[in-house]
Design a protein around this motif. Structure first.
Motif, short mmCIF file in Angstrom:
data_model
loop_
_atom_site.label_atom_id
_atom_site.label_comp_id
_atom_site.label_asym_id
_atom_site.label_seq_id
_atom_site.Cartn_x
_atom_site.Cartn_y
_atom_site.Cartn_z
N GLN A 192 -4.09 0.47 1.88
CA GLN A 192 -5.59 0.19 1.90
C GLN A 192 -6.46 1.42 2.20
O GLN A 192 -7.43 1.55 1.78
CB GLN A 192 -5.91 -0.61 3.31
CG GLN A 192 -7.28 -1.22 3.63
CD GLN A 192 -7.34 -2.07 4.50
OE1 GLN A 192 -6.63 -2.25 5.48
NE2 GLN A 192 -8.57 -2.54 4.96
N LEU A 193 -5.90 2.23 2.98
CA LEU A 193 -6.47 3.42 3.21
C LEU A 193 -6.72 4.34 1.94
O LEU A 193 -7.79 4.90 1.61
CB LEU A 193 -6.09 4.33 4.55
CG LEU A 193 -6.82 5.79 4.56
CD1 LEU A 193 -8.17 5.67 4.88
CD2 LEU A 193 -6.07 6.49 5.84
N GLY A 242 7.69 7.48 0.59
CA GLY A 242 7.13 7.37 1.87
C GLY A 242 6.69 5.73 2.26
O GLY A 242 6.77 5.52 3.27
N ASP A 243 6.12 5.05 1.25
CA ASP A 243 5.79 3.84 1.20
C ASP A 243 6.91 2.70 1.52
O ASP A 243 6.75 1.94 1.92
CB ASP A 243 4.86 3.42 0.27
CG ASP A 243 3.52 4.00 0.30
OD1 ASP A 243 3.09 4.33 1.57
OD2 ASP A 243 3.14 4.56 -1.09
N HIS A 244 8.02 3.20 0.95
CA HIS A 244 9.16 2.19 0.83
C HIS A 244 10.17 2.62 1.94
O HIS A 244 10.69 1.47 2.55
CB HIS A 244 10.17 2.61 -0.49
CG HIS A 244 9.48 2.02 -1.62
ND1 HIS A 244 9.16 0.92 -2.16
CD2 HIS A 244 8.91 2.75 -2.71
CE1 HIS A 244 8.63 0.56 -3.32
NE2 HIS A 244 8.49 1.79 -3.70
N ILE A 245 10.05 3.55 2.65
CA ILE A 245 11.06 3.89 3.90
C ILE A 245 10.13 3.89 5.23
O ILE A 245 9.65 4.70 5.39
CB ILE A 245 11.94 5.30 3.75
CG1 ILE A 245 12.56 5.52 2.37
CG2 ILE A 245 12.80 5.40 4.84
CD1 ILE A 245 13.01 6.80 2.25
N ASN A 247 1.51 1.76 7.80
CA ASN A 247 0.07 2.01 7.48
C ASN A 247 -0.88 1.86 8.88
O ASN A 247 -0.23 1.42 9.71
CB ASN A 247 -0.61 1.05 6.46
CG ASN A 247 -0.49 -0.34 6.60
OD1 ASN A 247 -0.76 -0.81 7.68
ND2 ASN A 247 -0.11 -1.24 5.65
N LEU A 248 -2.09 2.23 8.63
CA LEU A 248 -2.82 1.93 9.69
C LEU A 248 -2.95 0.89 10.42
O LEU A 248 -2.82 0.69 11.80
CB LEU A 248 -4.39 2.43 9.49
CG LEU A 248 -5.32 2.85 10.62
CD1 LEU A 248 -6.35 4.06 9.92
CD2 LEU A 248 -6.21 1.58 10.76
N LEU A 260 -1.74 -0.21 14.08
CA LEU A 260 -2.85 -0.76 15.53
C LEU A 260 -2.17 -2.18 16.00
O LEU A 260 -2.03 -2.58 17.02
CB LEU A 260 -4.11 -1.13 14.80
CG LEU A 260 -4.90 -0.03 14.31
CD1 LEU A 260 -6.05 -0.64 13.22
CD2 LEU A 260 -5.60 0.66 15.58
N ARG A 261 -1.16 -2.76 14.96
CA ARG A 261 -0.69 -3.94 15.56
C ARG A 261 0.68 -3.65 16.59
O ARG A 261 0.64 -4.47 17.37
CB ARG A 261 -0.11 -4.80 14.17
CG ARG A 261 0.40 -6.38 14.49
CD ARG A 261 0.66 -7.29 13.46
NE ARG A 261 1.82 -6.40 12.68
CZ ARG A 261 1.91 -5.76 11.65
NH1 ARG A 261 0.93 -5.56 10.82
NH2 ARG A 261 3.14 -5.51 11.02
#
Length: 312
Positions: free
Chosen positions: A13-14, A44-47, A150-151, A155-156
């Protein structure tokens, strides 16, 4: 002259927000051209279940985009500047250092408490060794919990993991319209940011003058000088995700001011220094400050940090 320009980006999203920001700026400047976003996932998005420092940082969030750029599948790649390694693949350059957002970190606290006011042993979430080392230097009693994602995921996790607070970059929170979640702008004397934090980078092929001319209006001179100095410092120290290095460059009154810090993983040892000079000597200033930090013991601290983290 190309009439269709493909902009590559991570599909978070960012990252998409940042790429759209670039697209809108370019579209306004070039109404006769068509700009297309192409999102993709990086390693980095997969791990997501391993700390960043454990999987290495050499192009962790950029390599796939850079491969597409080199293969001419995209015409430019938009990155968070802090994700870009200090040494780029051959044939690629940073064509534009976009005007930097406030570069610091923020505290998001579940009960609205600042770093000073958090209770002893407070559980703080972060994915960054740099943040961990500096806040432990400030408050050795903190219990730091590694969080990835991700951000919105982080936050969650503030609630899901029953954390007292998390630390994030201001720029991401602000760009996604979550300013109301911010409890505190963490002072720079407590925590220096990552090199390049808060800035958007547009990476292009070095031998592509048409795209170079196209994005040149997005380049901000002061941001380029400040971040060039920060990246030179990082390069000299051989720093990345695995080591706790902070860097902050600022151009004020035609002078470039650069601060740098190196800390042990537990925060017990922290060295910090600053330097200033002409903005057109950004590279040299970064290297000189790194040399000073090495003379103050940075090399030993970083080597110990690498060994300690490898054993964890």
């Amino acid at each position: 002259m190309k009439q269709e320009i493909i902009i590559g980006t991570r599909d978070s999203q960012l990252a998409m927000w940042q790429a759209r920001w670039v697209l809108e700026k370019l579209q306004k400047l070039n109404p006769g051209k068509r700009f297309i976003l192409r999102g993709m996932k990086t390693r980095g998005d997969h791990i997501l279940d391993v700390a960043l420092a454990k999987i290495g940082d050499k192009g962790l969030f950029t390599k796939e985009l850079e491969a597409a750029l080199s293969a001419r599948e995209i015409d430019m790649a938009v990155h968070s500047m802090k994700d870009l390694p200090t040494r780029l693949p051959e044939g690629l350059i940073i064509g534009a250092f976009c005007q930097r957002e406030y570069p610091g970190d923020v505290l998001i606290s579940r009960h609205g408490l600042t770093l000073d006011a958090l209770p002893p042993g407070a559980r703080i979430g972060t994915s960054s060794l740099r943040r961990t080392a500096q806040i432990l230097h400030f408050r050795p009693d903190f219990n730091v919990i590694t969080i990835r994602g991700n951000l919105n995921t982080r936050l969650r996790k503030l609630e899901e993991l029953n954390l007292d607070a998390i630390i994030l970059a201001y720029a991401g929170i602000h760009r996604l319209g979550c300013d109301e979640r911010i409890t505190q702008l963490i002072p720079f004397d407590v925590c220096l940011p990552a090199a390049g934090q808060g800035a958007i980078a547009v990476e292009i092929r070095a031998n592509d003058p048409e795209i170079d001319d196209l994005i040149r209006p997005l380049d901000d001179h002061d941001s380029r000088a400040a971040i060039t100095a920060e990246r030179a410092l990082m390069r000299k120290l051989e720093g990345g995700c695995q080591v706790p290095i902070g860097a902050l460059g600022r151009v004020q009154h035609n002078q470039l001011l650069l601060e740098g810090s190196v800390a042990s993983l537990d925060g017990s040892h922290l060295i910090r220094d600053r330097i200033s000079g002409p903005p057109d000597q950004a590279e040299q200033l970064g290297e000189e400050l790194a040399t000073r930090l090495i003379g103050m013991g940075a090399g030993e601290i970083l080597e110990k940090a690498r060994r300690e983290f490898d054993l964890k």
